[in-house]
Design a protein around this motif. Structure first.
Motif, PDB file in Angstrom:
ATOM      1  N   LEU A 131     -25.734  -7.297   3.068  1.00  0.00           N
ATOM      2  CA  LEU A 131     -25.761  -6.372   4.209  1.00  0.00           C
ATOM      3  C   LEU A 131     -26.847  -5.330   4.019  1.00  0.00           C
ATOM      4  N   GLN A 161     -21.900  -9.854  -0.920  1.00  0.00           N
ATOM      5  CA  GLN A 161     -21.976  -9.651   0.527  1.00  0.00           C
ATOM      6  C   GLN A 161     -22.479  -8.258   0.855  1.00  0.00           C
ATOM      7  N   THR A 202     -23.183 -10.064  11.160  1.00  0.00           N
ATOM      8  CA  THR A 202     -24.230  -9.042  11.069  1.00  0.00           C
ATOM      9  C   THR A 202     -25.611  -9.672  11.188  1.00  0.00           C
ATOM     10  N   VAL A 227     -20.983 -10.922   7.098  1.00  0.00           N
ATOM     11  CA  VAL A 227     -22.435 -10.996   6.904  1.00  0.00           C
ATOM     12  C   VAL A 227     -23.043 -11.903   7.958  1.00  0.00           C
TER      13      VAL A 227
END
Lengths: 99, 765, 179, 356
Positions: free
Chosen positions: A62, A58, C72, C69
């Motif tokens: 990002l 993850q 985001t 995530v």
């Protein structure tokens, strides 16, 4: 759920993205196709992260998103510059590398 | 912060001393954002912040003094207080100082972990081997410093840092006030104040640093700010050149700093902490050789930052900045950073250079060289600020020399007194140039100014007398202490017998008086040689001058030798106060060790000798200029005298005017010299060796060629070559179509090839 | 909305099929949207199709328990990158109707290459992971875990990334300046 | 939300029942406050401010005026301009409305009265709030009208510019609360103390007053309410990106705008005013310990509504008071004032969080 489900999805998106990059003439469309490719990579990262029970996947997803933001910023700036100079964003016309 | 739970309550100020650099830093941000909108263009923010910081520094100073007095009364064992986040441990240093009189305050360290890599979160690292937890609660968490990479950020309060907090905030405050008049109407007035604040903040940050890493941050910040301020009027090329020169010269030393700090980091078992490094250096846990290498590296940093020979060249050029900035740089902030660093890591230098018991070492030698060399250069300057700049170089050499001969307190005391009278002199010079239409040329544009600006004149004279070491002004006491500290004069008995530094020191004492007399004469006596009508400066300029002159008179009495105090029948507690307050436990702790340094015994004879030299030199110079200007009141150059008549003196004069040719050395010889000879050597090699070989080969091959041409070439080779040429040309024509310049097609090729390759790998293996 | 339902459902034992169904729905949307995106003759439509794909991908993140995530993705991709792209499209005078020359005339080569890659990748994925299953418990990972990881293990890449973003910012400004 | 209901009624709800109930409540939570505030503020308050009565005919004091307007809009012809991009033109209002409905998902109205209690609550809200920009851009482009396109571009530029201070203002609150979760932020305020004094908790408006200011300004701009209404600007762009819309689709934009205003007010209430919480000392007086949670599920929505009304009042008050910004002033204000201020706020908050 199988890990493969996600990997196949990612592979499909990746190849669609590659087709977009190869087949499109419009600079913005090429950028969009690159986004697609980056997204497929992200799916892989997150899926493998879940597979291994590790959160690093993850984290890197990002990071990729952040890099994509930077990439679009610079990419669009370049496309706009090409547009301003040539009144067209056809990437086929940007062929100064021609041998 | 967590006052309630503390086992031993620190005074409030020790825990919150970070506020002192934080205030000017906040002022920097505020001025930058809002300065231009404010009625006084941001100056009021800077002055308010500095006023508050000065107040806090005063509180810190008096708290510290109170602590010392309390300790002296109780005669208790010394302990270092190490605060970590909220909890606190009391540290008993191994070398409790019963043998050497009253115990002194130990450094108070406040640290929070900034971040750590490779260790678990929240791990607390007390970076000190001598640390022994009494509190118990945190004892287990005191991890080995070597387990990973932790960076703490914190403050270290001890005599030395408190002294500099006081000096920096005080001088900076006065400079702020002074600047409101001096740079009034400047186009970058607001930015000027913003960076003045940042400059102060960085210096304070460096002063309060608790680790070498933090010190580097402060050190570099100071460098950046000096770059900005020296180049304040960057539109003129010399100014921006000077800023660049200052910055680049400092970079040279920074390399040494980085290497030195790195060496110490590993040598001290992966610790950046000053306390740890010092304690390990004293206790001999770091080998002598390591310390020597580290000390030499750090010395390079000191040489660049504190303007020691041979890296001092940036310092006079830095006069290109506004005068208040020069005052700040020379008196309180930038150039004393190097001296401060020596004091901070004194055990490293002390052990590394084996200061105790020897008669010369690198530091004392460089200091001595600088003090004489800089002083000599001050004689030939026409620019009043440059005189003061070289004087600063000379006085910094004095301080470094003092530290080099083991006279720690004397060195720092000289730093302390010098700050006041040098600030006074610089601000005075600014005031003078303010009156003379912004000229700094003493010979062309000044003279006779004492009638027009009496306040500036008198403060300047007081500052000069203090600088020249005329008793009983401040400079006398500190300079005398340094001379005594060399231990070479009979009956003083310092840490060694440093004869050469003593001689250098005496020469400098005479020279200082001489060039300051010259400056005063050229500026304030004789007839006015400039144009227009000079006038006294406004109260915002003269008030700081008067305050500083007053300080230049009185601060020397802070460290009177006890013999003098007895002689005047003063209370015995008045003797060597500064020494008691400033000398930290880190140093005091190894005073008791064998061969540790001792304080030299003051000598009346030496004081009289030095003063006599200074007064004598002053009188000689005075007589010279009186006679010179008696001949021609408007003389702006050497009309007559030894420089014009004597070849030897003229040659010496030239050397001084050319600044020992050091700038030529750097630009022409080192920079130019490397590229010049290399190019010439390459050329020679090319002309002689390569060409010779080529010519010989050519001649022999011509012969061979004729032979081959006839038999081999025409027949066999030509056919082959022509065929291959045609092939290449045609295949090139074909392949050219691949190189379309289309990124898309390259991508197609790449992806296609990748797919094919992957397939090959999958199916073949 | 459906994604949220599916995520909650996936936590129960019986909810596996919902999660699966949701995944296939998302995958279908993503692939169809992607295909439309690379074939449509209108630039703005392409951008909107990309939007659909990105939302669907965010949905798959939710299934994988990567909630942060996913969010985001919505904030950065949908909220910032897509708006920027649409902005760019409009600034470069996108035509309202379709445009003929959006595609290169030799796009069949691209298709061939893409198909070849897909074949190779599918084969190797199948060979490598066959029918390996994801762990049953895909509780959404807390934001705190992600941030702890970023600010401890990955602090250096994170800092490098911040420098990269700054460089991109300055670069974009420099490239697009009008002088 | 439903768990309390279930326990009090002693009924087990199936998952789909819960979900449908939540969906229904989401419509209620979006539409009722939107209608309420439009009537209260847009029709009545502004009329009183301008010394007139406002709608008086439909229902008592014109309270049914809104229904009449909806009815009127609903029966108008749904016009699509000839050259417009049919599909995109029709879809745009839905995208705007979708953003509104997704926003309300994470707003907590009570200890259990929340549609989805996400770990990333406020982050989610900020993310979905940015979707509406896409709807606006779609509307602007697809209308095939110069006014619309200009309006759309202006809107996009403005929303991008003000999205940043909006997010950055929230960061201060998040740092202080130490969580992105909306319930966590609420409980951080209810359980908080001001220097050891906990009677009124610690509503973040006290410590984050700068953040609150930035947030409210950014909300005003995100909603394209008056000082920031360059994208709509009747006098120059007719109605901006909404120019070509009529009838029901125009109504959807309208609902999107005003419902979003309410929901941003809800968010501001959660972030800065303690959300559904009431001051602890009042709670101690009113509710015994055991019942606190149950009671708050009923009282909470009312508390939220009250706070929301107060905050929307500010929005409308500003809307009817100030003249319009010029485009360059608008951008300058965001980039040169709000964003640096928000960054300074974050820096100060972070510093204080570490130090205190």
């Amino acid at each position: 759920m199988f890990l493969n489900q996600f990997l196949f999805l990612a592979a499909a998106l990746f190849c669609i993205g590659i087709y977009g990059v190869l087949a499109r003439r419009n600079g913005v469309l090429v950028l969009m196709s690159i986004e697609l490719i980056l997204n497929s990579v992200n799916i892989n990262l997150v899926a493998f992260g879940a597979f291994h029970g590790h959160i690093g996947g993850q984290v890197f997803a990002l990071f990729v998103i952040a890099v994509a933001a930077a990439e679009v910023g610079v990419g669009l700036a370049i496309v706009l510059l090409i547009y301003r100079n040539r009144r067209s964003i056809d990437v086929a016309e940007a062929n100064l590398l021609k041998g | 912060m967590f006052a309630a739970e503390e086992a031993v309550a620190n005074p409030w100020i020790y825990d919150n001393v970070w506020l002192i650099p934080a205030l000017p830093a906040a002022s920097f941000v505020l001025i930058l954002f809002f300065g231009k909108r404010l009625p006084y263009k941001g100056a009021e923010i800077g002055i308010t912040a500095l006023l508050a910081a000065f107040g806090l520094a005063l509180i810190a100073t008096f708290t510290w003094i109170g602590d010392i007095q309390g300790l002296e009364e109780s005669e208790g064992e010394e302990h270092a207080l190490v605060t970590d986040g909220g909890t606190q441990t009391v540290v008993l240093t191994a070398e409790a100082g019963e043998e050497h009189g009253p115990a002194r305050g130990a450094p108070v360290v406040n640290e929070v972990e900034w971040f750590g890599i490779g260790t678990g979160a929240n791990q607390v690292t007390l970076g000190s081997d001598g640390v022994e937890a009494v509190d118990g609660a945190e004892g287990e968490e005191a991890a080995e410093p070597s387990s990973g990479f932790n960076i703490s950020i914190g403050t270290l309060v001890d005599g030395q840092s408190v002294m500099l907090l006081f000096v920096v905030t005080f001088i900076s405050l006065l400079v702020h006030v002074y600047s409101t008049d001096y740079v009034n109407g400047d186009r970058r007035y607001t930015h000027y104040f913003a960076f003045l604040s940042l400059f102060t903040a960085s210096m304070l940050f460096m002063v309060l640093a608790s680790s070498t890493l933090q010190m580097i941050v402060g050190w570099e910040l100071v460098g950046v700010c000096s770059f900005v301020l020296i180049g304040h009027w960057w539109e003129e090329k010399p100014n921006s050149d000077a800023a660049l020169k200052a910055f680049l010269t400092n970079r040279v030393g920074d390399v040494g700093l980085l290497i030195g700090v790195t060496i110490l980091y590993f040598a001290a078992g992966r610790s950046f902490s000053f306390v740890t490094i010092n304690e390990m250096a004293v206790s001999g846990e770091i080998s002598q050789n390591t310390l020597t290498i580290a000390a030499v590296c750090l010395m390079a940093a000191v040489m660049s930052k504190s303007g020691q020979f041979i890296l001092h060249t940036w310092l006079p050029d830095a006069m290109a900045g506004p005068t208040p900035v020069s005052a700040l740089i020379h008196a309180a902030t930038m150039v004393v950073a190097g001296v401060y660093m020596i004091g901070r890591l004194y055990p490293v230098f002390y052990e590394g250079f084996s200061i105790a018991g020897s008669s010369i070492n690198l530091m004392a030698f460089i200091g001595g060289l600088t003090t004489v060399g800089g002083g000599a250069l001050a004689f030939v300057q026409r620019d009043i600020k440059k005189v003061l700049a070289y004087s600063t170089v000379s006085q910094l050499g004095y301080m470094v020399m003092a530290l080099g001969v083991g006279a720690y307190t004397a060195g720092l005391f000289h730093l302390f007194t010098h700050a006041f009278f040098k600030a006074c002199l610089f601000l005075g010079a600014g005031s003078v140039s303010h009156a003379c239409h912004h000229s700094f040329d003493m010979k062309a544009d000044m003279g006779g100014l004492r009638k027009y600006m009496p306040k500036t004149f008198w403060t300047f004279v007081i500052g000069s007398a203090a600088l020249a070491g005329i008793p009983p002004l401040a400079g006398f006491w500190s300079k005398d202490e340094i001379l005594v500290g060399t231990g070479a004069f009979p009956g003083t008995g310092g840490n060694g017998t440093y004869t050469i530094p003593l001689i250098f020191g005496l020469i400098t004492a005479a020279m200082t008086a001489a060039y300051m007399t010259r400056t005063i004469y050229l500026t304030f006596f004789g007839e006015y040689r400039g144009h227009g009508h000079p006038h006294e400066s406004g109260p915002r300029i003269t008030t700081p001058l008067i305050i500083l002159a007053f300080m230049a008179v009185v601060v020397g009495f802070l460290n009177m030798p006890s013999g003098f105090v007895d002689f005047l029948r003063l209370p015995s507690g008045w003797a060597h106060l500064f020494e008691d307050w400033v000398e930290p436990a880190g140093i005091a702790s190894f005073v008791g060790v064998e061969n540790g340094f001792t304080h030299a015994k003051p000598s009346l004879l030496l004081a009289i000798l030095a003063t006599g030299l200074a007064v004598g030199a002053g009188v000689v110079v005075w007589r010279y200029y009186e006679r010179l200007y008696a001949k021609d009141p408007k003389a702006t150059d050497y009309v007559d005298g030894p420089v014009a008549n004597n070849e030897l003196v003229a040659a010496g004069h030239r050397v001084l005017v050319e600044k020992y040719y050091l700038d030529h050395l750097y630009t022409d010889v080192i920079a130019g010299g490397i590229k010049g000879p290399v190019a010439r050597a390459a050329n020679w090699f090319n002309q002689n060796v390569l060409d010779g070989v080529v010519h010989a080969a050519a001649r022999s091959s011509v012969g061979l060629g004729r032979f081959v041409y006839r038999f081999v070439d025409q027949g066999l080779v030509d056919g082959t070559v022509n065929a291959s040429g045609r092939t290449a040309s045609e295949s090139g024509q074909f392949l050219r179509r691949v190189q379309t310049g289309q990124v898309r097609e390259y991508a197609t090729l790449m992806f296609g090839a990748a797919a094919v390759l992957a397939a090959v790998f999958i199916f073949a293996f | 909305m459906i994604g949220l339902l599916a995520q909650e459902a996936a936590l129960t034992d019986t909810g596996e099929w919902i999660a699966n169904g949701f995944f296939y729905a998302m995958a279908a949307v993503a692939i169809l949207g992607g295909l439309k995106m690379v074939t449509t003759a209108n630039v703005v439509h392409a951008a909107l199709y990309l939007l659909v794909v990105l939302s669907a991908v965010a949905g798959t993140y939710v299934i994988l328990g990567a909630e942060f995530v996913a969010v985001t993705q919505v904030l950065i991709y949908l909220g910032a990158i897509m708006v920027l792209l649409l902005f760019g499209v409009m600034l470069t005078r996108a035509k309202l109707g379709g445009e003929e020359d959006l595609d290169h005339e030799q796009r069949w080569i691209g298709a061939l290459v893409a198909a070849g890659m897909l074949a190779v990748m599918s084969y190797s994925i199948w060979e490598a992971f066959d029918t390996q299953k994801l762990p049953g418990d895909r509780t959404p990972q807390l934001t705190q875990q992600v941030s702890d990881e970023i600010f401890s293990t990955y602090i250096v890449p994170f800092e490098a990334l911040s420098v990269l973003l700054l460089a991109a910012l300055i670069g974009a400004v420099v490239v697009a300046r009008r002088d | 939300m439903t768990s309390t209901l279930a326990s009090s009624l002693a009924v087990e709800f199936a998952y789909w029942q819960t979900s449908i109930f939540k969906l229904a409540m989401a419509f209620v939570a979006v539409l009722i406050p939107a209608g309420g505030t439009v009537y209260l503020y847009l029709f009545k308050m502004v009329s009183f401010m301008q010394s007139r009565l406002g709608p008086m005919e439909a229902g008592p004091y014109g309270s049914l005026q809104l229904l009449a307007e909806v009815g009127k809009s609903a029966q108008k012809e749904d016009i699509v301009p000839h050259k417009a991009d049919f599909f995109v033109f029709k879809a745009a209002p839905y995208v705007v409305l979708l953003s509104t409905f997704l926003l309300v998902l994470v707003v907590p109205f009570g200890p259990d009265a929340v549609f989805a209690d996400y770990d990333t609550g406020i982050f989610f809200a900020l993310a979905v709030s940015s979707i509406s920009v896409i709807g606006i851009l779609m509307a602007g482009w697809a209308s095939a009208s110069k006014y619309s396109l200009l309006g759309g571009l202006r809107a996009a530029g403005q929303l991008i510019a003000y999205e940043l201070p909006l997010v950055l203002a929230v960061v201060g609150v998040v740092i202080q609360a130490g969580t992105l979760n909306m319930q966590g932020i609420v409980s951080a305020q209810i359980d908080g103390e001001i220097f050891g004094w906990g009677a009124i908790g610690n509503p973040f408006i006290l410590t984050q007053i700068v953040g609150f200011f930035i947030f409210m300004v950014a909300v005003q701009a995100e909603l394209t309410q008056v000082p920031f209404d360059m994208p709509i600007a009747e006098s120059e762009l007719v109605s901006g990106y909404m120019t070509e819309y009529s009838g029901f689709r125009f109504l959807m934009f309208f609902i999107g705008e005003f419902a979003t205003a309410n929901i941003f007010a809800f968010l501001a209430a959660v972030l800065f005013l303690g959300g559904w919480g009431i001051p602890p000392f009042v709670a101690d007086l009113l509710f015994a310990d055991g019942n606190y949670s149950n009671w708050m599920n009923l009282v909470g929505p009312l508390v939220m509504a009250t706070k929301m009304l107060g905050l929307t009042f500010i929005v409308y008050w500003v809307r009817f008071t100030y003249p319009r910004f010029r485009e360059d002033q608008l951008q300058k204000f965001a980039w040169k004032f709000l964003i640096p201020l928000a960054l300074a706020n974050i820096a100060a908050t972070g510093l204080l969080k570490v130090v205190l």
